[in-house]
Each structure stands twice: as C-alpha cells, then as structure tokens.
Design an enzyme around this catalytic site. Structure first.
Site, PDB file in Angstrom:
ATOM      1  CG  LEU A 130      -2.032  -1.007   1.296  1.00  0.00           C
ATOM      2  CD1 LEU A 130      -2.723  -0.954   2.637  1.00  0.00           C
ATOM      3  CD2 LEU A 130      -3.031  -0.764   0.181  1.00  0.00           C
ATOM      4  N   GLY A 131       2.051   1.137   0.553  1.00  0.00           N
ATOM      5  CA  GLY A 131       2.882   2.334   0.593  1.00  0.00           C
ATOM      6  C   GLY A 131       4.205   2.034   1.253  1.00  0.00           C
ATOM      7  CD  GLU A 132       8.801   1.862  -1.003  1.00  0.00           C
ATOM      8  OE1 GLU A 132       9.711   1.252  -0.427  1.00  0.00           O
ATOM      9  OE2 GLU A 132       8.579   1.784  -2.214  1.00  0.00           O
TER      10      GLU A 132
ATOM     11  CD  GLN B 265      14.324   8.461   6.463  1.00  0.00           C
ATOM     12  OE1 GLN B 265      13.486   9.162   7.007  1.00  0.00           O
ATOM     13  NE2 GLN B 265      15.612   8.687   6.594  1.00  0.00           N
ATOM     14  CG  PHE B 266      13.042   4.576   9.292  1.00  0.00           C
ATOM     15  CD1 PHE B 266      14.383   4.339   9.041  1.00  0.00           C
ATOM     16  CD2 PHE B 266      12.660   5.815   9.758  1.00  0.00           C
ATOM     17  CE1 PHE B 266      15.323   5.320   9.258  1.00  0.00           C
ATOM     18  CE2 PHE B 266      13.599   6.803   9.980  1.00  0.00           C
ATOM     19  CZ  PHE B 266      14.938   6.559   9.725  1.00  0.00           C
ATOM     20  N   GLY B 267      10.045   1.954   6.661  1.00  0.00           N
ATOM     21  CA  GLY B 267       9.140   0.827   6.656  1.00  0.00           C
ATOM     22  C   GLY B 267       8.205   0.805   5.474  1.00  0.00           C
TER      23      GLY B 267
ATOM     24  CG  ASP C 267      -1.794  13.523   6.400  1.00  0.00           C
ATOM     25  OD1 ASP C 267      -2.333  14.392   5.685  1.00  0.00           O
ATOM     26  OD2 ASP C 267      -1.145  12.574   5.948  1.00  0.00           O
TER      27      ASP C 267
ATOM     28  CB  VAL D  79       1.643   0.370   4.640  1.00  0.00           C
ATOM     29  CG1 VAL D  79       0.304  -0.085   5.207  1.00  0.00           C
ATOM     30  CG2 VAL D  79       2.203   1.502   5.462  1.00  0.00           C
TER      31      VAL D  79
END
Ligand SMILES: *[C@@H]1O[C@H](CO)[C@@H](O)[C@H](O)[C@H]1NC(C)=O
Ligand SMILES: *[C@@H]1O[C@H](CO)[C@@H](O)[C@H](O)[C@H]1NC(C)=O
Ligand SMILES: *[C@@H]1O[C@H](CO)[C@@H](O)[C@H](O)[C@H]1NC(C)=O
Length: 829
Positions: free
Chosen positions: A542-544, A546-548, A685, A550
């Site tokens: 679903l997304g990414e 800097q450190f991880g 957000d 989804v």
C-alpha cells in the site's frame, strides 16, 4: 474569487467541465440546430436532441448514408466559444417503431463558422464508435477536447444504410476567449535513449514552417509532467505533452507566439505552464515581452516581465505573468530562452469578462443556461458600471474608516502580537522569502537569535518586553534539521518541549499528543496481542517510507484471534483484510522506539470510526503492526470512482453515492475526530486519502496517506526532507508549525470539501504549491485577499457555512469536533 476556481485551467478542466450544453435541456434553441438535409418535417434537425422523443424521435437525413460519402451532418451552433470534453449520441427509438442509429460518426468543428476542422483523437483517428442499438445513449470523451462555437456530427457507415441521430455536447464556456495561437513549430530533441518529439501534435491550424490559425496542445487542458520525456497520455511518443524549442534555431534569443482573441478583452494575467528540468537544459523563460493590439493598432510600449530563474526546483510549473489590465484583441509575446531549451504545455488567459461571466458555474439544479451573446455583453457592461460606482463609494467609506481607526488598529495589532506570543508562537520559517513579504519592523531591536539564522523570520514586530530568546521556540523540527545553521542552545527542541511527536516509521507524521497523555499511556501495558506471523499472506504494497512499508495482507484466523472483542466487516469464512505496517530490519534505534511508542498509542484508540490496531508481531523482526483494512479502500479512491446522483451518472452508468450518504460519511469522520480530540490527540493529516470505507458507507480514520506514492502530489516537499500536506493545513500549521485540534478542524473542512466534490480535484488545484503557501500568508494577514475553496455544486449553504467556520483565522473561533458532529447530524435530520 469563485471565478478563479471555475476559470478554464490546466489538469482538471476536462474533469470539471462536463455540463450538458443544452440539447436535452432545451437551452439550445431550435434555430441553432441545423442539418444537411432531412427525411421529413418530423425528422428535422431540431428533433436531434438527446433523450427527446418529440416528432418522429430523431434527426434523420434525406437519403441513406453511403460509406465514405460524409455529405450528411447535424450542426449545432453554441453561439459562443465552448470547451467541449464529451459527446453523447443516441439513435431513433420512437417508442419501439424506430431502429436507426449511427454505428460510427466523425466530428467537425469551427470557431468562426467558415473554417471547419475535422476532429482527431490523440492517435490521429477521426472515426468515433457510435451506437449499437436505437435507444442506449453512448458517451465518448473527446481527447483532445474541442474549442469551438459550431459542431457537426457526421454519420459514417461501412455499408449503405438509414441513419438517425440524437446528440448532446458536454463542456463549458471557453472563458479564455483565445481563438488561435501562432507559433514556430515545435522541434525535436535528440537524447541518447530516444528522440523526443516536441511538436504540437494536436494543433488544428495549418502547420508549414510555423503554426498558424489554430489551437492545440497549449490549450488542451493537459499539463506536462516534471519529466518531459514522460506523458499523461498513454501510448504516445516521449515529449508528447510539450511544445518545445531550442535556442540554436532562434538567433534572436526568443520564441514569438501570437495569440488572437474573440474580441477585445481586459487582461489580468497569463499563465504559462513551463517545464524546468534544468538537468536536461530545459528552463522556464528568462523574460517575456508582450505587445498588445486593440482595434488595429499595436500599443507603443510593450509589457516586460522577468520571472526568477529557478535552478533549484526541477518541477514543471505555471509562471504567472501579470498583464496589468491591458485591453487587447491580440497579444504577441516574445519568450526569451533561459537555457538551451524552452518547453510549454499550457497557456491560459484570464480577463475581466471571465470574471463577470458566470455561465460556467453550473446552477445547483439543471444544466447551465445560455444567454444570447449580445445581451451578455450589455449585461456585463451595466454590471461593470454598477460595480465601479459601488467600488468608489466603498473606497471613500473605507478611507474615512481607515483614518478614524488607524490608531485604534495599531493598538489592536500590538495586543494581538502579544497574545500570539503568549501562545509561544513567535518564530516562523520563511520557506520562500519572496513569497512572504512580512512587515519587518526595523525599529524594534531584533534579537541576535533571530538574526543569526537567516532562515527564521519574525512575523510580528516585537515589543521590548518580548525579546527573551528562551521564549522563541521553533516549532518546526523538520525545518530546523534541514537548515545549515544549528539550532541555538537554550531553545528547547520540539520533542523535548511539551509535545511528543511521532514521526511514523513509514514517513507519516502520526498523532502528536501532549506528553502528559503519553505518560498516562505508558503506565499501562500494550493492550494488543502477538499474532502468528505465518498466518499473514501478502496481497499488495500500500505504501512505503524511509523506515518501513505498509502491506495489504490477508490474515487467516483473525476473527477467532480477536474473539468477541471486535466484529469484522466481512462474512463468515471470508478472509479478513488487514493493513500491516512493518519496520524495516535495518531501521535505527530511534525508529524502533518510535514504532513501539506508536503501538502503545494506537492500542489505546478504540472507536468505531478509528482504524483499530488488531495485533502486533514484535517477538521477532521485522516489527509489525496489524490494523484493520476496509474492503472499499480509501475514501478518495472510493469517491473518485463514483458520481453524484443525477442525469450524467444515469447516462454514463457510473455508480453513484447519494447526498445523504455523503453526509453520513462526513458525520462519521467528525465522530472519529471528536473521539481523538477528546483524548487530546492531534491527527495532523486528516484527508479523504486517510479515511477508509467499509460496507454500507462506514468510515474509519487511518493515517498512512503520506507513505503512499499515489498521493505524493498532495504533499509539499521542503528541501527534499520534510513533506507536508499543505493544501489541508491551517495557516498556523504552515507558518508557525503549530498543530492542534483546531488545525485538525481546518483539515476537516478541507476533507468535507473533498467529499462533496467527489474528490474530482485536489483542493486549490489551480494554485501551485508556492501559491498555496502565498494564500496561507493571506489567511494570516486577513486582508480579505485570501482565497477560500469554493462552494461545491452539491453543497447546501448550511454545509458550506460549516466549512467556512473551520477556516476561520482565529483558532478559538473555529468550532469543536463536538459542534461539527452535532451540526452534521442536524443537517441530515
Ligand atoms: C509530431 O511528431 C510525431 C513523431 O515524429 C509525428 O508522428 C507527428 O505526425 C508529428 N505531428 C505533427 C503535427 O507534426
Ligand atoms: C480593466 O479592468 C480593471 C479591473 O477590473 C479596471 O480597473 C480597468 O479600468 C479596466 N480597463 C479598462 C480599459 O476598462
Ligand atoms: C544556447 O544556450 C546554451 C545554454 O545557455 C548556450 O551555452 C548556447 O551558447 C546557446 N546557443 C545559442 C546559439 O545561443
């Protein structure tokens, strides 16, 4: 200000400008519909209206249509130039008696009634697939769209047959008034990988040595991408969206483009969408010199404008040229090269009549009405006259008031600045010093603190009592870290101050909460359990950040795992979809700690309208957080796929969402936010991209928008580091870095606006990021120059009032989520 948002602009115009122009609604008069011939009086041109059953049910030409003859046509005169994005056709049904329809057709159009142009799609094809039966309506997008006053539908057949047609045009009025542009032909650039064709491939005039008498890519409503070798349009050559020239071919150092208009207009601005990929020697122009012609004479003195040459930011942008209210029916501009190449993808013009003319704005119900053009001119003249008189009176009154209140005002300002200081909002970052022309007070003795760091700029003149450096706290850690200057000692860092800030591992700024609350939370154990990692099946990313990353996963046995504690939105034995937020194994210690903190916080959030943390995998690496996911994805994508209930949706067979359901969804967002705010959580957000949609329009608020590529355009990147959703942010969040429940309320207003516009465009889509920040400055200055998002078509006044109240300058005057929730509930009742 409403006009600003409905003026024909790049990148959204084809989505927005889709109103039926009056064949079915009857606004187009019978005498404006004509044809090459008619079979009988009862199949005359005037019966060629989509969805009408009058006469014998359609327009039918006198003789059968032969292949390749193209003699027959149905012609519509729109009385003024229109931007046409969509056409609809239908055959003759006549209650079951008729069975004639056009399987294929071509379109010709004209702006002046004498020169006719054959429409071609972007691949050069002229023939459009029409109907397959006599009753269904078939809608076709026109890519590229047409700018014309006259349109002809010409049935095409592959064998001799009887043809009848009913038609409709969709679009809006062409407020730019541009009839043609003449320019040197675009050139070809040779890159090692492939040649880049920068010609104007949809130009509809003559192309010999230069382009004359036509419109094309510069007015097709499609903006080019930052990288000019890529294109929005599928399956075409590199460089498609741009028209470009190299300085080698122009010894004079400039490219001259001549613009002709439908009549003399009072011009305010010209916006030129330019590529600025300087790594490939492409830059926006260095200078533009414009000559104006009204009547038949060219004005003696040209207007000249030099934008700042930007060698930092490679993104394509609109350069706005102030045309200073010159009257003209033709404009000739010389664009000077700033580098070896110059590339434009769109040029738009704003003129006074565009401001007075509101026919583009659709009325709340029914299609827009069209006035007779001559009446319109008279009408707007009267309006200008009345406007001027009112303005003069207003100015006189204003001057008197200003004189009387100047002293009082100064006192108020001083007071206001003190109040702001009490709120510890004293320093602000000048993201672009030219955008913020704040009033510096030279007499006040500025603290050395501020002067030492050139990136910080004071907003208010400070009184002598308010200079203690220790009170000047920079609330923007992202900015502080990205500047060369170290943050001064003695200035508490954001995270050490009164707020705990969690920069989510995936790059998202998750909830920021007061440290006090954090302490309370940390007293308890994590309330979620470890889930067996092997029961997770990866479905998609679903997304990414800097450190991880989804991931969307199926979680086997999740229902049993959660027992009675939680009811899922799926049927028996169906797999449960979950979002898995995962920390990369190479993440540093800080990121790990933040991740565990985030788990602690998330595990306390239990509300039907907030995404629940279901389980974790923290016994081994990589650390995972498993949260709910909803079958319909996020609200933004969900609404983009749907249409409001109404005629157009009926025609296009698109799935719809009723107004009541929109309200229902908005109410749930408010309810979830009410819960968060009751815990003093600040989301930071809130946006439709962060709300997930389940069955029956249920909504849950999530927080992984920022990690998703799909929405990278919604975030503004500052010096390549911090990313901020500026179009959703309150003025105080942008300028002062202050995030509170009141700034969440602001974002809620924007979210509500998105919902009611079906997410068909980004908020302030006509403004560049820099202009959005400029507008934020106007909200701060509050001199009535700020631009608000316009009232969506579907939105009743009561709801728009709620939005406007969310965008009040004074945070204390904004409603609470409790109040918003209540008001939304009442508006549904
Ligand atoms: C533009 O260039 C492409 C690629 O060479 C070519 O196929 C096309 O015909 C050109 N269009 C015009 C209008 O010159
Ligand atoms: C053009 O419009 C501006 C602003 O509306 C107005 O002040 C100006 O007088 C107009 N110019 C002419 C020549 O009408
Ligand atoms: C074109 O622009 C490049 C880069 O600014 C410059 O080096 C070159 O001399 C220019 N060529 C001409 C013919 O002006």
């Amino acid at each position: 200000f409403v006009c600003l948002f409905i003026s024909v602009e790049c990148c959204c115009v084809s989505d927005v400008c889709r109103y039926p122009l009056g064949m079915s609604g009857g606004q187009i008069q019978d005498e404006d519909i004509s044809a090459s011939s008619q079979w009988s009086e009862s199949t005359a041109a005037r019966y060629g209206r989509l969805d009408f059953e009058e006469g014998d049910g359609a327009w039918c030409p006198e003789i059968t249509v032969e292949p390749d003859s193209l003699k027959e046509f149905l012609q519509i005169d729109l009385r003024s130039l229109h931007f046409i994005t969509l056409v609809g056709t239908q055959g003759r049904h006549a209650g079951g008696i008729g069975n004639e329809f056009a399987q294929m057709y071509k379109i010709k159009y004209s702006r002046d009634g004498s020169r006719w142009i054959s429409w071609r799609n972007r691949q050069g094809k002229q023939v459009i697939e029409g109907n397959r039966n006599a009753y269904d309506i078939v809608l076709k997008d026109l890519e590229p769209p047409i700018i014309a006053r006259f349109v002809r539908f010409m049935p095409v057949t592959d064998h001799s047959m009887n043809v009848c047609m009913r038609v409709e045009l969709y679009g809006c009025e062409w407020l730019d008034g541009l009839v043609s542009y003449n320019a040197p032909t675009g050139e070809q650039m040779s890159l090692p990988s492939a040649p880049v064709y920068l010609n104007d491939s949809v130009y509809d005039g003559a192309v010999i040595h230069s382009m004359t008498e036509g419109l094309g890519q510069l007015t097709d409503g499609v903006c080019g991408l930052d990288d000019f070798t890529h294109s929005h349009v599928y399956n075409v050559w590199p460089g498609y969206d741009y028209v470009g020239w190299t300085n080698e071919s122009f010894p004079s150092g400039y490219v001259e483009i001549m613009f002709e208009f439908d009549r003399t207009r009072n011009f305010t601005t010209m916006k030129v969408h330019c590529n600025n990929m300087f790594s490939r020697h492409v830059k926006a122009f260095r200078q533009v010199v414009c000559h104006f012609r009204s009547e038949s004479d060219w004005e003696a003195t040209p207007l000249s404008f030099s934008p700042v040459v930007d060698e930092k930011n490679p993104s394509a942008r609109f350069v706005t040229v102030n045309l200073a209210n010159h009257m003209a029916s033709a404009i000739k501009c010389q664009f000077y090269f700033a580098d070896a190449w110059m590339m434009f993808s769109e040029i738009t013009f704003q003129s006074d009549t565009a401001m007075y003319n509101t026919t583009l704005a659709p009325p709340k119900t029914g299609p827009p009405t069209r006035d007779d053009p001559t009446h319109k001119v008279d009408d707007s003249n009267t309006r200008i006259l009345i406007g001027c008189l009112v303005a003069i009176i207003f100015i006189l009154v204003a001057i008197i008031v200003i004189i009387l209140w100047r002293q009082v005002w100064q006192k108020m300002l001083e007071k206001a600045s003190r109040r702001m200081l009490d709120d510890e909002l004293t320093a602000s970052l000048s993201i672009q010093s030219e955008t913020f022309a704040y009033n510096h007070n030279n007499q006040s003795t500025a603290t050395s603190e501020l002067e030492s760091s050139s990136t910080y700029e004071r907003i208010f003149p400070l009184g002598p009592d308010y200079q203690e450096p220790s009170r000047l706290i920079c609330k923007l850690p992202e900015f502080a870290q990205s500047t060369e200057e170290p943050v001064q000692d003695g200035v508490p860092h954001y995270a050490e101050a009164d707020i705990v800030n969690l920069q989510g591992v995936t790059g998202s700024n998750t909830y920021a909460i007061p440290a006090v609350t954090m302490d309370l939370l940390s007293g308890k154990d994590v309330a979620v359990e470890e889930f067996p990692r092997k029961l997770l099946t990866f479905k998609e990313k679903l997304g990414e950040g800097q450190f991880g990353e989804v991931h969307l996963c199926e979680a086997e046995g999740m229902q049993e795992f959660m027992k009675k504690e939680f009811s899922f939105d799926v049927g028996e034995n169906q797999p449960v979809l979950v979002a898995v937020k995962m920390l990369r194994s190479d993440a540093n210690k800080n990121a790990r700690n933040d991740f565990l903190k985030e788990i602690k916080i998330m595990s306390r959030l239990k509300d039907p309208n907030i995404i629940r943390l279901l389980a974790v995998c923290i016994y081994s690496d990589p650390l995972c957080m498993i949260t709910e996911y909803m079958e319909n994805g996020d609200l933004n994508q969900f609404l983009s796929r749907h249409e409001p209930e109404g005629q157009l949706a009926l025609l296009s067979n698109a799935p719809t969402v009723s107004y009541n359901n929109l309200c229902y969804m908005a109410t749930q967002i408010a309810s979830g936010m009410k819960y968060l705010s009751s815990l003093n959580f600040v989301h930071r957000d809130l946006a439709t991209r962060n709300c997930l949609v389940g069955k029956n329009y249920t909504i849950k608020i999530a927080d992984f928008g920022m990690s998703r590529n799909l929405y990278s355009g919604d975030y503004y990147r500052i010096q390549g580091r911090a990313v901020l959703p500026i179009r959703w942010m309150s003025w105080e969040s942008i300028l002062l870095g202050k995030f509170t429940t009141a700034s969440d309320v602001w974002a809620f207003g924007v979210t509500l606006w998105e919902t009611l516009t079906f997410c068909k465009e980004q908020p302030y889509s006509q403004l560049t990021d820099e202009q959005v920040i400029e507008n934020t400055g106007e909200f701060f200055r509050d001199q009535k120059r700020q631009i608000y998002l316009p009232q969506p078509v579907l939105c009743p006044d009561s709801l728009y009032k709620i939005m406007l109240s969310c965008w009040r300058r004074n945070t204390k005057e904004r409603p609470s989520f409790q109040e918003i929730h209540q008001a939304l509930l009442e508006s549904q009742a």
